[in-house]
Design an enzyme around this catalytic site. Structure first.
Site, mmCIF file in Angstrom:
data_model
loop_
_atom_site.group_PDB
_atom_site.id
_atom_site.type_symbol
_atom_site.label_atom_id
_atom_site.label_comp_id
_atom_site.label_asym_id
_atom_site.label_seq_id
_atom_site.Cartn_x
_atom_site.Cartn_y
_atom_site.Cartn_z
ATOM 1 N N SER A 141 0.878 -1.104 0.040
ATOM 2 C CA SER A 141 -0.077 -0.003 0.040
ATOM 3 C C SER A 141 0.779 1.156 -0.084
ATOM 4 C CB SER A 141 -0.971 0.147 1.540
ATOM 5 O OG SER A 141 -1.547 -1.201 1.533
ATOM 6 N N ASP A 150 1.163 3.804 10.110
ATOM 7 C CA ASP A 150 0.627 3.313 8.898
ATOM 8 C C ASP A 150 -1.050 3.307 8.755
ATOM 9 O OD1 ASP A 150 3.105 2.274 8.585
ATOM 10 O OD2 ASP A 150 2.729 0.390 9.478
HETATM 11 C C1 GAR Z 1 9.964 -2.263 1.259
HETATM 12 O O1 GAR Z 1 9.353 -3.537 1.201
HETATM 13 C C2 GAR Z 1 9.028 -1.351 2.068
HETATM 14 O O2 GAR Z 1 7.528 -1.575 1.838
HETATM 15 C C3 GAR Z 1 9.193 -1.721 3.445
HETATM 16 O O3 GAR Z 1 10.746 -1.984 3.633
HETATM 17 C C4 GAR Z 1 10.811 -2.212 2.505
HETATM 18 C C5 GAR Z 1 12.410 -1.472 1.952
HETATM 19 O O4 GAR Z 1 12.945 -2.052 0.548
HETATM 20 N N1 GAR Z 1 8.728 -0.698 4.317
HETATM 21 C C6 GAR Z 1 8.357 -1.001 5.581
HETATM 22 O O5 GAR Z 1 8.410 -2.064 6.151
HETATM 23 C C7 GAR Z 1 8.050 0.303 6.405
HETATM 24 N N2 GAR Z 1 7.389 -0.070 7.566
HETATM 25 P P1 GAR Z 1 14.016 -1.106 0.051
HETATM 26 O O6 GAR Z 1 14.984 -0.326 1.017
HETATM 27 O O7 GAR Z 1 14.829 -2.195 -0.921
HETATM 28 O O8 GAR Z 1 13.209 -0.216 -0.829
#
Ligand code: GAR
Length: 194
Positions: A141, A150
């Site tokens: 999302s 969130d």
């Molecule tokens: C992603 O999956 C994002 O949705 C999540 O962390 C990852 C970051 O990946 N975010 C959260 O969990 C926030 N609560 P990235 O550093 O490769 O973009």
């Protein structure tokens, strides 16, 4: 989006804590002619965040923020946002919670990508929770950030089917691919209203 063509590009800051694959993806999209935005600031709370390499590669201003004192940290971030004339903040794997006070100062101008179909599974370990609950789908999302974790208004979501024998790692990998499609789309939607 016709309304963006010819308009001045908006300045985006991306906040990260880790790998930065969403950051890299947003930078790539920003380079397209009619993207409507430029990534001109990267903020990280971790000096070792792998994603910082993209700021270096694409010559984008970057700032590592010391979070030992949250008030000071946010004061420093606000200073950077002002100096870089930032119009919108995109959280992309940023693992710090912004204070209500900070959010108020940038009201309606902070969005986040979260790896679940909100309002389900806020916080951490989202895919594991979805698997444990025998959900048919997980997903991602993009939402506005408000003072509750969130919980802000959802901009766009994408479902991802949970397969038999999925582990959270396998599922997270497939969801991340969808995140890379979803975030630029959501951003485009937000920019037309900015
Ligand atoms: C992603 O999956 C994002 O949705 C999540 O962390 C990852 C970051 O990946 N975010 C959260 O969990 C926030 N609560 P990235 O550093 O490769 O973009």
């Amino acid at each position: 989006m016709p309304r963006l063509i010819g308009a001045k590009k908006k300045n985006i800051a991306v906040f990260i804590s880790g790998n930065g694959s969403n950051l890299q993806n947003l930078i790539k999209h920003s380079l397209k002619k009619n993207s409507g935005f430029i990534v001109n600031l990267v903020i990280s709370n971790k000096i070792k965040a792998k994603g910082l390499k993209y700021a270096k590669k694409y010559k984008i201003n970057k700032k590592v923020i010391n979070y030992r004192n949250i008030k000071m940290a946010e004061k420093n971030i606000l200073k950077e946002l002002k100096e870089n004339k930032i119009n919108l903040v995109c959280l992309a794997g940023f693992m710090k919670i912004l204070s209500g006070n900070f959010i108020k100062k940038f009201k309606g101008k902070i969005i986040n990508i979260h790896p679940s179909l909100l309002p389900k599974y806020k916080g951490l370990k989202t895919h594991q929770k979805a698997i444990n609950n025998n959900e048919k789908y997980s997903g991602c999302s993009v939402h506005y950030v408000n003072s509750k974790l969130d919980s802000g208004k959802i901009i766009l979501q994408k479902k991802v089917k949970i397969l038999k024998d999925d582990t959270d790692v396998m599922l997270a990998k497939r969801v991340l691919k969808q995140e890379h499609l979803l975030y630029p789309k959501a951003l485009k939607k937000v920019l037309t209203n900015l």
